[in-house]
Design a protein around this motif. Structure first.
Motif, PDB file in Angstrom:
ATOM      1  N   GLN A  67       0.666  -1.071  -0.218  1.00 24.42           N
ATOM      2  CA  GLN A  67       0.082  -0.179  -0.356  1.00 24.42           C
ATOM      3  C   GLN A  67       0.997   1.433  -0.066  1.00 24.42           C
ATOM      4  O   GLN A  67       1.971   0.946   0.578  1.00 24.42           O
ATOM      5  CB  GLN A  67      -1.185   0.321   0.705  1.00 24.42           C
ATOM      6  N   GLU A  68       0.232   2.553  -0.731  1.00 25.58           N
ATOM      7  CA  GLU A  68       1.101   3.688  -0.738  1.00 25.58           C
ATOM      8  C   GLU A  68       1.113   4.132   0.819  1.00 25.58           C
ATOM      9  O   GLU A  68      -0.101   4.877   1.388  1.00 25.58           O
ATOM     10  CB  GLU A  68       0.194   4.664  -1.701  1.00 25.58           C
ATOM     11  N   SER A  69       2.052   3.971   1.552  1.00 27.27           N
ATOM     12  CA  SER A  69       1.577   4.989   3.043  1.00 27.27           C
ATOM     13  C   SER A  69       2.998   4.838   4.042  1.00 27.27           C
ATOM     14  O   SER A  69       4.470   3.931   3.083  1.00 27.27           O
ATOM     15  CB  SER A  69       0.922   3.458   3.795  1.00 27.27           C
ATOM     16  N   ARG A  75       2.711  -1.074   4.299  1.00 30.16           N
ATOM     17  CA  ARG A  75       4.316  -1.838   2.749  1.00 30.16           C
ATOM     18  C   ARG A  75       3.889  -2.978   3.297  1.00 30.16           C
ATOM     19  O   ARG A  75       3.883  -3.012   1.530  1.00 30.16           O
ATOM     20  CB  ARG A  75       5.218  -1.058   2.735  1.00 30.16           C
ATOM     21  N   PRO A  79      -2.933  -6.347  -0.082  1.00 29.70           N
ATOM     22  CA  PRO A  79      -4.860  -6.555   0.078  1.00 29.70           C
ATOM     23  C   PRO A  79      -4.600  -7.382  -1.666  1.00 29.70           C
ATOM     24  O   PRO A  79      -4.367  -7.664  -2.286  1.00 29.70           O
ATOM     25  CB  PRO A  79      -4.673  -5.461  -1.033  1.00 29.70           C
ATOM     26  N   TYR A  97       0.799  -2.113  -5.339  1.00 29.14           N
ATOM     27  CA  TYR A  97       2.288  -0.670  -6.401  1.00 29.14           C
ATOM     28  C   TYR A  97       2.938  -1.887  -6.427  1.00 29.14           C
ATOM     29  O   TYR A  97       3.675  -1.746  -5.829  1.00 29.14           O
ATOM     30  CB  TYR A  97       1.999   0.074  -5.026  1.00 29.14           C
ATOM     31  N   LYS A 106       0.734   0.571 -10.513  1.00 27.37           N
ATOM     32  CA  LYS A 106      -0.104  -0.308  -9.531  1.00 27.37           C
ATOM     33  C   LYS A 106      -0.706  -1.394 -10.462  1.00 27.37           C
ATOM     34  O   LYS A 106      -0.973  -1.437 -11.779  1.00 27.37           O
ATOM     35  CB  LYS A 106      -1.267   0.531  -9.442  1.00 27.37           C
TER      36      LYS A 106
END
Length: 145
Positions: A67-69, A75, A79, A97, A106
């Motif tokens: 995830q973008e974080s 990260r 998911p 990603y 993505k």
């Protein structure tokens, strides 16, 4: 006094061995019995890293993350969705990603477990390049019969 001291040391040693066994089990379980979503993530990421179209657009080396974080745990979390279709075929979908030195994108990946070969096969692998210039690449497309 000596018996109780020896018993307390034995108790501490048993607890230490228990903690060591639990740690060894956790490491073994993570390395050998990797969750399905991570197996699929690794297979898809390898396929993307080997693809010339993606390397030309975002550069190499290509890394993948969940995830973008800024949160490291987020990260690392991929998911995913797992289901069994009406024919009893196990399916999994992962989204993650990717980033290279010249851009990012993505990935949308769907795979199924072949009943005959007992191996995971791509149903679809789509890379949506977000930068430097938007593009959508269909790397794999298969409809099982």
């Amino acid at each position: 006094m000596t018996i109780s001291k020896g018993a307390s040391y034995s108790f501490i040693i048993v607890i230490g061995l228990g903690i060591a066994a639990a740690a060894a089990y956790a490491v073994f379980n993570e390395l050998v019995f990797q969750p399905k979503e991570y197996k699929i993530f690794n297979k898809a990421l390898k396929r993307i890293q080997d693809d010339a179209q993606v390397r030309v657009r975002i550069g190499s080396p290509i890394t993948g993350y969940g995830q973008e974080s800024r949160n490291r745990a987020a990260r690392q979390r991929i998911p995913h969705r797992i289901w069994t279709d009406e024919d009893g075929v196990e399916n999994i979908e992962v989204n993650f990603y990717i980033r290279g030195p010249q851009g990012a994108g993505k990935v949308f990946c769907r795979m199924f477990k072949d009943k005959v070969e007992k191996d995971w096969k791509f149903t679809s692998l789509i890379v949506h390049i977000m930068s430097p210039s938007p593009a959508q690449l269909l790397l794999e497309s298969y409809v099982p019969t």
